[in-house]
Enzyme design. Structure first.
Site, PDB file in Angstrom:
ATOM      1  N   PRO A  38       0.831  -1.212   0.000  1.00 18.18           N
ATOM      2  CA  PRO A  38       0.000   0.000   0.000  1.00 18.18           C
ATOM      3  C   PRO A  38       0.861   1.255   0.000  1.00 18.18           C
ATOM      4  CG  PRO A  38       0.011  -1.036   2.177  1.00 18.18           C
ATOM      5  CD  PRO A  38       0.753  -1.960   1.267  1.00 18.18           C
ATOM      6  N   ASP A  39       0.345   2.351  -0.598  1.00 19.90           N
ATOM      7  CA  ASP A  39       1.074   3.616  -0.461  1.00 19.90           C
ATOM      8  C   ASP A  39       0.741   4.225   0.895  1.00 19.90           C
ATOM      9  OD1 ASP A  39      -1.389   4.827  -0.754  1.00 19.90           O
ATOM     10  OD2 ASP A  39      -0.983   5.704  -2.714  1.00 19.90           O
ATOM     11  N   PHE A  40       1.123   5.469   1.115  1.00 14.35           N
ATOM     12  CA  PHE A  40       0.931   6.056   2.440  1.00 14.35           C
ATOM     13  C   PHE A  40      -0.354   6.870   2.550  1.00 14.35           C
ATOM     14  CE2 PHE A  40       5.378   5.179   1.931  1.00 14.35           C
ATOM     15  CZ  PHE A  40       5.695   4.577   3.146  1.00 14.35           C
ATOM     16  N   ARG A  41      -0.615   7.684   1.495  1.00 10.37           N
ATOM     17  CA  ARG A  41      -1.637   8.716   1.674  1.00 10.37           C
ATOM     18  C   ARG A  41      -2.895   8.529   0.845  1.00 10.37           C
ATOM     19  NH1 ARG A  41       3.299  10.596   2.170  1.00 10.37           N
ATOM     20  NH2 ARG A  41       3.824  11.573   4.158  1.00 10.37           N
ATOM     21  N   ASN A 112      11.068   5.230  -1.950  1.00  7.25           N
ATOM     22  CA  ASN A 112      10.574   3.942  -1.452  1.00  7.25           C
ATOM     23  C   ASN A 112      11.642   3.174  -0.701  1.00  7.25           C
ATOM     24  OD1 ASN A 112       8.272   4.707  -2.708  1.00  7.25           O
ATOM     25  ND2 ASN A 112       8.506   3.372  -4.480  1.00  7.25           N
ATOM     26  N   ASP A 114      11.150  -0.164  -0.269  1.00 12.12           N
ATOM     27  CA  ASP A 114      10.865  -1.566  -0.592  1.00 12.12           C
ATOM     28  C   ASP A 114      11.976  -2.217  -1.414  1.00 12.12           C
ATOM     29  OD1 ASP A 114      10.453  -0.574  -3.224  1.00 12.12           O
ATOM     30  OD2 ASP A 114       8.302  -0.344  -2.868  1.00 12.12           O
ATOM     31  N   HIS A 131      15.117   7.938   0.971  1.00 17.66           N
ATOM     32  CA  HIS A 131      14.646   7.693   2.343  1.00 17.66           C
ATOM     33  C   HIS A 131      15.285   6.426   2.932  1.00 17.66           C
ATOM     34  CE1 HIS A 131      10.869  10.404   1.630  1.00 17.66           C
ATOM     35  NE2 HIS A 131      11.996  11.070   1.714  1.00 17.66           N
TER      36      HIS A 131
END
Ligand code: OAD
Ligand code: ZN
Length: 340
Positions: A38-41, A112, A114, A131
């Site tokens: 899932p993304d964050f927002r 990301n 991931d 990040h």
């Protein structure tokens, strides 16, 4: 595909076909949602809307360094779910790899964690993980660095929270939390790249809300002579607030954009080889686009019908689940009412 998106793909392909063209990608969680992360927002499906079970004072606390120091548990829970190795790259990741193979990639800047850019084969020199990643760990007190495996072990074996052997501080993966600095490579690389940007460069921003700084300011800093493009479900950041006439905007799924751009460039077969996909006519989506998807490697074409059936089931599952959860909530309310 909408007419606007079709025009954008043509414009983008024309820019890429310039023999001197070099591309910088700036990407975020939206390019990995099709991989199952899932993304964050995104409202409803994004992580921050689904962290209730973690008992957080505010959603972003899960990546907040001060909060982590007091309560590392929510991050451990989330990390277990997001840990690299559990997911396969998307069409869009492989498209970036194709740009690399064709000698047209200048750099990938990713927010990301991931590590799917690595999994897709983007070379270390071409990649800036703004990040950070799970590749190393460090003590948040004395900053000593530890190998990847210790955190992996800790989450897999549900061990105690990792503590530093030198100072007893908490150990965490080198993912950039709110309140921590981005890796110095992010700044040095961007200073270098930005200074070099000219009219043959194209900056493609994809799958990000451009909500988190300093990353969100990169597209703003792109000189006017350089072409920018946004591939995202909606307009965001500078593409919304300070759009440029020359911006190439594609509003839709990054995977669809990847297929369509590859097709327009004559790279579709290469993309298919990379993704090890079987082209099958799946259900046409609401835009009447034909899309393909990840398949079992040994999938035979005569099994397409089975796959379609499975996909239908997979698609139905979340709704059904949501339906039954709703049912439970309703029951709960009913019980409460009865009690009242
Ligand atoms: P967000 O969740 O903020 O934004 C994802 C964007 O991708 C949204 O604009 C979505 O509409 C869009 N999107 C989702 N699915 C898509 C799809 N299939 N195709 C195209 N677009 C799609 O994620 P980021 O911008 O990456 O920090 O978030 C930035 C940072 O905030 C993250 O790096 C994370 C978080 O706090 C850390 O992990 C430390
Ligand atoms: Zn320490």
């Amino acid at each position: 595909m909408t007419e606007k998106n079709a025009t954008s793909i043509k414009r983008l392909a024309k820019l890429v076909k310039n023999p001197n063209a070099k591309v910088i990608f700036m990407v975020g969680a939206g390019i990995s949602t099709s991989c199952g992360i899932p993304d964050f927002r995104s409202p409803g499906t994004g992580l921050y809307d689904n962290l209730a079970k973690l008992n957080l004072p505010f959603a972003e606390a899960v990546f907040d360094i001060d909060f982590f120091e007091k309560n590392p548990e929510p991050f451990y829970t989330l990390a277990k779910e997001l840990y690299p190795g559990n997911y396969e790259p998307s069409n869009f990741h492989y498209l970036m790899r194709l740009f690399q193979d064709k000698g047209k990639l200048h750099r990938v800047y990713t927010q990301n964690i991931d590590t799917l850019e690595r999994a897709a084969g983007i070379l270390p020199d071409n990649l800036v993980e703004a990040h950070g990643s799970f590749a190393k760990n460090h003590c948040i007190k004395c900053h000593k660095v530890f190998v990847q495996e210790i955190f992996e072990q800790a989450i897999n074996e549900d061990k105690e929270f990792l503590k530093c052997v030198h100072c007893n501080g908490l150990i965490k993966p080198q993912i950039v939390f709110f309140g921590e600095n981005l890796p110095s490579l992010f700044f040095s690389s961007w200073d270098d790249d930005c200074a070099k940007l000219g009219e043959d460069h194209i900056v493609i921003v994809a799958g990000t809300s451009l909500a988190v700084y300093p990353f969100a300011s990169l597209p703003t800093e792109v000189p006017k002579i350089t072409n920018r493009s946004l591939i995202n479900l909606q307009r965001v950041g500078d593409f919304k607030n300070n759009p440029r006439k020359s911006d190439v905007i594609y509003l839709g799924s990054s995977d669809h954009a990847a297929e369509q751009l590859a097709a327009e460039l004559g790279w579709l077969d290469d993309l298919k080889i990379l993704t090890n996909m079987t082209t099958i006519k799946l259900q046409e989506d609401e835009n009447r686009e034909t899309c393909f998807t990840h398949e079992d490697k040994d999938l035979k074409l005569d099994k397409v019908a089975d796959v379609l059936e499975k996909l239908k089931l997979d698609e139905r599952e979340p709704e059904e689940k949501a339906g039954s959860e709703k049912g439970e909530k309703e029951k709960e309310l009913e019980v409460q009412k009865e009690r009242d």
